[in-house]
Write an enzyme that holds these catalytic residues in place. Sequence first.
Site, PDB file in Angstrom:
ATOM      1  N   CYS A  82      59.553  61.304 -42.293  1.00  0.00           N
ATOM      2  CA  CYS A  82      58.229  60.776 -41.993  1.00  0.00           C
ATOM      3  C   CYS A  82      58.382  59.995 -40.687  1.00  0.00           C
ATOM      4  O   CYS A  82      59.193  58.954 -40.840  1.00  0.00           O
ATOM      5  CB  CYS A  82      57.527  60.013 -43.056  1.00  0.00           C
ATOM      6  SG  CYS A  82      56.105  59.153 -42.467  1.00  0.00           S
ATOM      7  N   ILE A  83      57.860  60.337 -39.662  1.00  0.00           N
ATOM      8  CA  ILE A  83      57.837  59.555 -38.227  1.00  0.00           C
ATOM      9  C   ILE A  83      57.565  58.288 -38.598  1.00  0.00           C
ATOM     10  O   ILE A  83      58.412  57.113 -37.915  1.00  0.00           O
ATOM     11  CB  ILE A  83      57.513  60.628 -37.313  1.00  0.00           C
ATOM     12  CG1 ILE A  83      57.875  60.018 -35.868  1.00  0.00           C
ATOM     13  CG2 ILE A  83      55.891  60.525 -37.336  1.00  0.00           C
ATOM     14  CD1 ILE A  83      57.355  60.886 -34.681  1.00  0.00           C
TER      15      ILE A  83
END
Length: 136
Positions: A82-83
């Site tokens: 997840c960025i």
Amino acid sequence: MIMRLKYTIVVHAGPFTSEASQTALRFTQACIDAGHSIYRVFFYQDGVLNGNQLLTPPQDEENLHSRWQYLQRAHNLELVVCIAAAARRGIIDESEANRHNKPMHNLPDGFVLSGLGQLVEATAMSDRVINFGASD
């Protein structure tokens, strides 16, 4: 007749905070060994720490991100970090390092940064979504 399922694995815990990351890795391998498919492995919250190539566990401990990389190469797994959660924890790829004028990146080969949309899509495309280390 054996039913083959498509799994998405979600890892919420860091590699050293609990056994959840190691259990997720072993469960993923067991699914593959049993003939099931892994649609995606999604690292979220502290789970993104599994994608930090600068972590250096003691020699007598398992190097989880190296094991994830091995599974990724051997079985063409999609390892999505997840960025937003990663950036908060100082984990970035080369593109993000350039965008934010950082001198280096630390996302290992085999892992990719992406958004929660990848988790939503994986949920829709999988027969089962299994969470490891999710908080109450």
